[in-house]
Enzyme design. Structure first.
Site, PDB file in Angstrom:
ATOM      1  N   ILE A  62       0.893  -1.153   0.000  1.00 12.63           N
ATOM      2  CA  ILE A  62       0.000   0.000   0.000  1.00 12.63           C
ATOM      3  C   ILE A  62       0.930   1.200   0.000  1.00 12.63           C
ATOM      4  O   ILE A  62       1.661   1.439   0.972  1.00 12.63           O
ATOM      5  CB  ILE A  62      -0.921   0.009   1.238  1.00 12.63           C
ATOM      6  CG1 ILE A  62      -1.766  -1.270   1.266  1.00 12.63           C
ATOM      7  CG2 ILE A  62      -1.813   1.246   1.214  1.00 12.63           C
ATOM      8  CD1 ILE A  62      -2.588  -1.424   2.533  1.00 12.63           C
ATOM      9  N   GLU A  63       0.932   1.948  -1.082  1.00  8.81           N
ATOM     10  CA  GLU A  63       1.907   3.028  -1.259  1.00  8.81           C
ATOM     11  C   GLU A  63       1.240   4.379  -1.075  1.00  8.81           C
ATOM     12  O   GLU A  63       0.216   4.679  -1.670  1.00  8.81           O
ATOM     13  CB  GLU A  63       2.541   2.925  -2.646  1.00  8.81           C
ATOM     14  CG  GLU A  63       3.181   1.553  -2.882  1.00  8.81           C
ATOM     15  CD  GLU A  63       4.274   1.591  -3.921  1.00  8.81           C
ATOM     16  OE1 GLU A  63       5.104   2.516  -3.884  1.00  8.81           O
ATOM     17  OE2 GLU A  63       4.288   0.693  -4.764  1.00  8.81           O
ATOM     18  N   GLY A  64       1.851   5.205  -0.245  1.00  9.25           N
ATOM     19  CA  GLY A  64       1.302   6.506   0.068  1.00  9.25           C
ATOM     20  C   GLY A  64       0.472   6.462   1.337  1.00  9.25           C
ATOM     21  O   GLY A  64      -0.749   6.354   1.286  1.00  9.25           O
TER      22      GLY A  64
END
Length: 466
Positions: free
Chosen positions: A60-62
């Site tokens: 999960i990026e950000g």
């Protein structure tokens, strides 16, 4: 011939997100046609050596920024098991091709230099006109600064900075649209690795269960979801559309929403009747479908360093991108004795075309150069093949040079009753799970507006007017 108000082709994150949005808006007559035997698309977990691993999307990026990443919010609600990825100690874990590790100071100097050029690139990027006509590649900017990575150490730092994120090299990646990157600017710099027995795909299944009927075991039994239905042709007009599948079934609807990857749209898997207009075809082929491959290796016992600040380590080969970035799972799965190595682009395509025994041999040679000749042989290997799979044709889209809002408007613009969605239609977050989720909502709302108003049209302005 069966009928529905809206047919959605593809049950990945964007397709399911769109279907839920339509259902929430009162459009209940939907039919989801999925080519594979599962939902989730490029979010997929599988069992390898008795361990659940993610062969597709994994992070999960950000996270922890000013805005809340909707995927992080879902993960928190479901109690998804995640671990923050910390790359801050790579300078102590970078290995030479001919054995041994680089001095920490040397790696830190290379990283500092890369970050300096990146910061200068951010400032230069802000001066470029929004039309995209003066866009340059990341590599071109490096040349302007006379800082082209050439040594194995410089190349592995460059690979970590760009290829590891975009799955393609800096020479083909847009400076204007990736430096800075909206995902991290909007949602925060933190990334979280998903390591949950239920799989990352539980987010998609949970979303689907909010509008599709399930049985007492939580299995989706709603007839509006049809698995194993390979769309082969879409006939469309101003009055509706008909989808034909490879089992000679036909489905009629008022609208069709295509959520397959841009790699599939660039192939001949689905034929459109009439043929898509030239402006749409040109827009679709402007984009690259990148390939990102995570290779898993199982060992009888661990021989790599473990503990704090050792999870990620780099291999600096003279051959750029050759088994470059490694990760162990001691934090996520203690005692699993599994390593994961990431390759991308040309190396991904090359490896997909060879047998796993050859790949294992190559990987073992790299590991022996890092950790010595006495390390044990891997007992098992898993090599995902996203590029070879006709239902995906790659991992995610990447920003090419010169693309701006004009191309995005063209890609997602409907043609009569034919609509499009997917991570590649997300202007700011293409390539990410949250991009797919938000794109599904956006495209579904376009259809809702069409139903409400009797028409919908995306204004595609001339490129220089943006």
């Amino acid at each position: 011939m069966d009928s529905a108000s809206v047919i959605i082709i593809g049950a990945g994150m964007s397709g399911i997100s769109a279907a839920k949005t339509l259902s929430d808006a009162g459009v209940k007559e939907i039919l989801i046609l999925e080519a594979t035997n599962r939902i989730g698309g490029r979010i997929r977990n599988t069992y390898f050596a008795d361990l659940s691993v993610e062969t597709g999307a994994n992070w999960i990026e950000g996270v922890h920024g000013e805005k809340q990443n909707p995927i992080w919010e879902m993960a928190q609600q479901l109690g998804l098991r995640t671990f923050r990825s910390d790359y801050s100690n790579l300078s102590s874990n970078t290995y030479k091709q001919d054995g041994g590790r680089y001095e920490k100071a040397a790696v830190e100097a290379a990283i500092d230099e890369s970050e300096k050029i990146h910061s200068l690139g951010e400032e230069y990027s802000k001066t470029l006109p929004p039309s995209g006509r003066n866009d340059i590649s990341i590599s071109t900017f490096q040349r302007l600064e006379n800082k082209i990575p050439s040594t194995p150490l410089e190349m592995i730092v460059d690979y970590y900075s760009y290829d590891y994120e975009f799955a393609e090299p800096p020479r083909v990646t847009s400076l204007q649209n990736t430096v800075p990157l909206p995902t991290f600017d909007d949602f925060g710099d933190n990334v979280y690795f998903v390591a949950d027995e239920r799989g990352y795909e539980i987010l998609v299944y949970n979303l689907a269960s909010m509008f599709l009927e399930t049985n007492s075991h939580g299995v989706i039994v709603d007839p509006r979801l049809q698995l194993g239905k390979v769309a082969t042709e879409i006939q469309y007009s101003g009055d509706g559309a008909t989808v034909s599948t490879d089992d000679r079934s036909s489905y009629r609807a008022d609208f069709v929403l295509v959520s397959v990857s841009i790699g599939v749209l660039q192939s001949d898997l689905i034929k459109f009747n009439p043929v898509l207009p030239k402006w749409k075809i040109l827009a679709l082929y402007e984009f690259d479908m990148a390939v990102y491959t995570k290779i898993f290796l199982k060992f009888p016992f661990k021989f790599w360093p473990d503990g704090d600040d050792t999870e990620f380590f780099l291999y600096a080969s003279k051959r750029r991108g050759y088994y470059p970035l490694w990760q162990h799972f001691e934090k996520q799965y203690p005692g699993a004795n599994i390593l994961m190595v990431t390759v991308t682009d040309e190396e991904s395509r090359r490896i997909e075309q060879q047998d796993e025994s050859t790949t294992k041999k190559e990987a073992m040679e790299v590991l022996r150069s890092m950790f010595g000749k006495d390390i044990p042989e891997a007992t098992d290997i898993l090599v995902p093949r996203w590029w070879s799979n006709k239902f995906f044709r790659g991992s995610f889209s990447n920003w090419p040079l010169g693309v701006n809002r004009h191309e995005f408007d063209s890609i997602k613009a409907p043609i009569k009753r034919l609509y499009f969605t997917g991570e590649h239609t997300s202007e700011h977050y293409n390539g990410y799970v949250h991009g797919a989720y938000l794109a599904g909502i956006d495209s579904a709302n376009m259809i809702v507006q069409h139903i409400r108003d009797g028409y919908f049209e995306v204004e595609i302005k001339p490129k220089d007017s943006y």
